[in-house]
Write a protein that holds these residues in place. Sequence first.
Motif, PDB file in Angstrom:
ATOM      1  N   GLU A 263      29.575  96.112 -94.639  1.00  0.00           N
ATOM      2  CA  GLU A 263      30.362  97.044 -94.429  1.00  0.00           C
ATOM      3  C   GLU A 263      29.830  98.729 -95.070  1.00  0.00           C
ATOM      4  OE1 GLU A 263      32.775  95.111 -97.446  1.00  0.00           O
ATOM      5  OE2 GLU A 263      33.830  94.791 -96.425  1.00  0.00           O
ATOM      6  N   SER A 264      28.462  98.263 -95.349  1.00  0.00           N
ATOM      7  CA  SER A 264      27.129  99.623 -95.778  1.00  0.00           C
ATOM      8  C   SER A 264      27.010 100.160 -94.498  1.00  0.00           C
ATOM      9  CB  SER A 264      26.265  99.274 -96.537  1.00  0.00           C
ATOM     10  OG  SER A 264      25.513  98.859 -95.860  1.00  0.00           O
ATOM     11  N   ALA A 265      27.724 100.001 -93.794  1.00  0.00           N
ATOM     12  CA  ALA A 265      27.299 100.705 -91.918  1.00  0.00           C
ATOM     13  C   ALA A 265      28.129 102.418 -92.146  1.00  0.00           C
ATOM     14  CB  ALA A 265      27.653 100.079 -90.829  1.00  0.00           C
ATOM     15  N   LYS A 266      27.740 103.364 -92.037  1.00  0.00           N
ATOM     16  CA  LYS A 266      28.400 104.256 -92.023  1.00  0.00           C
ATOM     17  C   LYS A 266      29.081 104.677 -90.420  1.00  0.00           C
ATOM     18  CE  LYS A 266      25.781 106.770 -95.359  1.00  0.00           C
ATOM     19  NZ  LYS A 266      24.873 105.274 -95.635  1.00  0.00           N
ATOM     20  N   LYS A 267      28.269 104.554 -89.458  1.00  0.00           N
ATOM     21  CA  LYS A 267      28.697 104.291 -87.836  1.00  0.00           C
ATOM     22  C   LYS A 267      30.149 103.098 -87.742  1.00  0.00           C
ATOM     23  CE  LYS A 267      25.697 108.215 -87.064  1.00  0.00           C
ATOM     24  NZ  LYS A 267      24.828 107.893 -85.255  1.00  0.00           N
ATOM     25  N   PRO A 268      30.855 103.041 -87.216  1.00  0.00           N
ATOM     26  CA  PRO A 268      31.174 101.911 -86.299  1.00  0.00           C
ATOM     27  C   PRO A 268      30.063 100.869 -85.301  1.00  0.00           C
ATOM     28  CG  PRO A 268      32.623 103.694 -85.807  1.00  0.00           C
ATOM     29  CD  PRO A 268      31.813 104.002 -86.420  1.00  0.00           C
TER      30      PRO A 268
ATOM     31  N   GLY B  83      34.203  83.716 -98.242  1.00  0.00           N
ATOM     32  CA  GLY B  83      33.718  85.238 -98.478  1.00  0.00           C
ATOM     33  C   GLY B  83      32.380  85.107 -99.805  1.00  0.00           C
ATOM     34  N   GLY B  84      32.114  86.574-100.133  1.00  0.00           N
ATOM     35  CA  GLY B  84      31.364  86.820-100.826  1.00  0.00           C
ATOM     36  C   GLY B  84      31.520  86.616-102.469  1.00  0.00           C
ATOM     37  N   VAL B  85      31.321  86.985-103.450  1.00  0.00           N
ATOM     38  CA  VAL B  85      31.211  86.917-104.766  1.00  0.00           C
ATOM     39  C   VAL B  85      31.701  87.930-104.897  1.00  0.00           C
ATOM     40  CG1 VAL B  85      30.548  87.076-106.896  1.00  0.00           C
ATOM     41  CG2 VAL B  85      29.248  86.181-105.328  1.00  0.00           C
ATOM     42  N   VAL B  86      31.747  89.197-104.740  1.00  0.00           N
ATOM     43  CA  VAL B  86      32.558  91.132-105.423  1.00  0.00           C
ATOM     44  C   VAL B  86      33.110  91.249-103.137  1.00  0.00           C
ATOM     45  CG1 VAL B  86      32.105  93.533-106.153  1.00  0.00           C
ATOM     46  CG2 VAL B  86      30.409  90.692-106.735  1.00  0.00           C
ATOM     47  N   HIS B  87      32.599  90.972-102.605  1.00  0.00           N
ATOM     48  CA  HIS B  87      33.148  91.484-101.296  1.00  0.00           C
ATOM     49  C   HIS B  87      34.410  90.747-100.851  1.00  0.00           C
ATOM     50  CE1 HIS B  87      30.746  94.801-101.508  1.00  0.00           C
ATOM     51  NE2 HIS B  87      30.054  94.249-101.357  1.00  0.00           N
ATOM     52  N   ARG B  88      35.257  90.737 -99.725  1.00  0.00           N
ATOM     53  CA  ARG B  88      36.347  90.198 -99.167  1.00  0.00           C
ATOM     54  C   ARG B  88      35.766  90.330 -97.543  1.00  0.00           C
ATOM     55  NH1 ARG B  88      41.356  89.450-101.867  1.00  0.00           N
ATOM     56  NH2 ARG B  88      41.339  90.103-103.726  1.00  0.00           N
ATOM     57  N   MET B  89      36.293  88.657 -97.268  1.00  0.00           N
ATOM     58  CA  MET B  89      35.330  88.838 -95.544  1.00  0.00           C
ATOM     59  C   MET B  89      35.948  90.040 -94.718  1.00  0.00           C
ATOM     60  SD  MET B  89      34.248  87.099 -93.716  1.00  0.00           S
ATOM     61  CE  MET B  89      32.979  85.906 -93.480  1.00  0.00           C
TER      62      MET B  89
ATOM     63  N   LEU C 143      26.458  84.098-103.033  1.00  0.00           N
ATOM     64  CA  LEU C 143      26.118  85.406-103.494  1.00  0.00           C
ATOM     65  C   LEU C 143      25.330  85.615-102.197  1.00  0.00           C
ATOM     66  CD1 LEU C 143      24.149  84.922-106.800  1.00  0.00           C
ATOM     67  CD2 LEU C 143      25.549  86.395-105.677  1.00  0.00           C
ATOM     68  N   ALA C 144      25.150  84.684-100.943  1.00  0.00           N
ATOM     69  CA  ALA C 144      23.881  85.175-100.086  1.00  0.00           C
ATOM     70  C   ALA C 144      25.311  85.786 -99.246  1.00  0.00           C
ATOM     71  CB  ALA C 144      23.194  84.118 -99.385  1.00  0.00           C
ATOM     72  N   ARG C 145      26.626  84.983 -99.103  1.00  0.00           N
ATOM     73  CA  ARG C 145      27.172  85.414 -98.526  1.00  0.00           C
ATOM     74  C   ARG C 145      27.859  87.387 -98.784  1.00  0.00           C
ATOM     75  NH1 ARG C 145      29.736  80.763 -98.852  1.00  0.00           N
ATOM     76  NH2 ARG C 145      30.372  81.077-100.689  1.00  0.00           N
ATOM     77  N   ASN C 146      27.652  86.998 -99.419  1.00  0.00           N
ATOM     78  CA  ASN C 146      27.768  88.414-100.226  1.00  0.00           C
ATOM     79  C   ASN C 146      27.037  89.633 -99.829  1.00  0.00           C
ATOM     80  OD1 ASN C 146      30.564  89.968-102.704  1.00  0.00           O
ATOM     81  ND2 ASN C 146      28.083  91.099-103.177  1.00  0.00           N
ATOM     82  N   GLU C 147      25.701  89.015 -99.230  1.00  0.00           N
ATOM     83  CA  GLU C 147      25.049  90.406 -99.336  1.00  0.00           C
ATOM     84  C   GLU C 147      25.176  90.764 -97.313  1.00  0.00           C
ATOM     85  OE1 GLU C 147      21.998  91.420-101.042  1.00  0.00           O
ATOM     86  OE2 GLU C 147      22.824  90.482-102.603  1.00  0.00           O
ATOM     87  N   TRP C 148      25.310  90.021 -96.710  1.00  0.00           N
ATOM     88  CA  TRP C 148      25.919  89.788 -96.103  1.00  0.00           C
ATOM     89  C   TRP C 148      27.103  90.844 -95.367  1.00  0.00           C
ATOM     90  CZ3 TRP C 148      22.709  88.762 -91.760  1.00  0.00           C
ATOM     91  CH2 TRP C 148      21.602  88.074 -92.084  1.00  0.00           C
ATOM     92  N   ILE C 149      27.670  90.149 -96.194  1.00  0.00           N
ATOM     93  CA  ILE C 149      28.980  91.263 -96.524  1.00  0.00           C
ATOM     94  C   ILE C 149      28.860  92.666 -96.393  1.00  0.00           C
ATOM     95  CG2 ILE C 149      31.721  91.780 -97.111  1.00  0.00           C
ATOM     96  CD1 ILE C 149      31.825  88.612 -97.090  1.00  0.00           C
ATOM     97  N   CYS C 150      28.125  92.913 -97.784  1.00  0.00           N
ATOM     98  CA  CYS C 150      28.256  93.984 -98.286  1.00  0.00           C
ATOM     99  C   CYS C 150      27.330  94.770 -97.194  1.00  0.00           C
ATOM    100  CB  CYS C 150      27.185  94.205 -99.486  1.00  0.00           C
ATOM    101  SG  CYS C 150      27.005  95.690-100.221  1.00  0.00           S
ATOM    102  N   TRP C 151      26.474  94.096 -96.552  1.00  0.00           N
ATOM    103  CA  TRP C 151      25.647  95.179 -95.531  1.00  0.00           C
ATOM    104  C   TRP C 151      25.833  95.402 -94.211  1.00  0.00           C
ATOM    105  CZ3 TRP C 151      23.442  92.210 -90.943  1.00  0.00           C
ATOM    106  CH2 TRP C 151      22.346  93.402 -89.624  1.00  0.00           C
TER     107      TRP C 151
END
Length: 83
Positions: free
Chosen positions: A48-53, A8-14, A38-46
Amino acid sequence: MTQEEIAGGVVHRMPADLRTALISAPAARTAWEDITALARNEWICWVESAKKPETRNRRIERTREELIEGMRRPCCWAGCPHR
């Protein structure tokens, strides 16, 4: 059924949907395991930041494709504000 281990990421879970996409594409999975936490964290956050499915689904597909192409972080995104 057991869940296959994937980093997973640093802050975000997979998230489960991203995990499924990465596990289904061995080249993407290999690239995922090769990038930093940190790079995995960026992908996960990106993703998860989507507002629409539909946006989230597109971002998951892009993550898979771009990892296969050799990208290590999401392009044209300010970055994870949570780190």
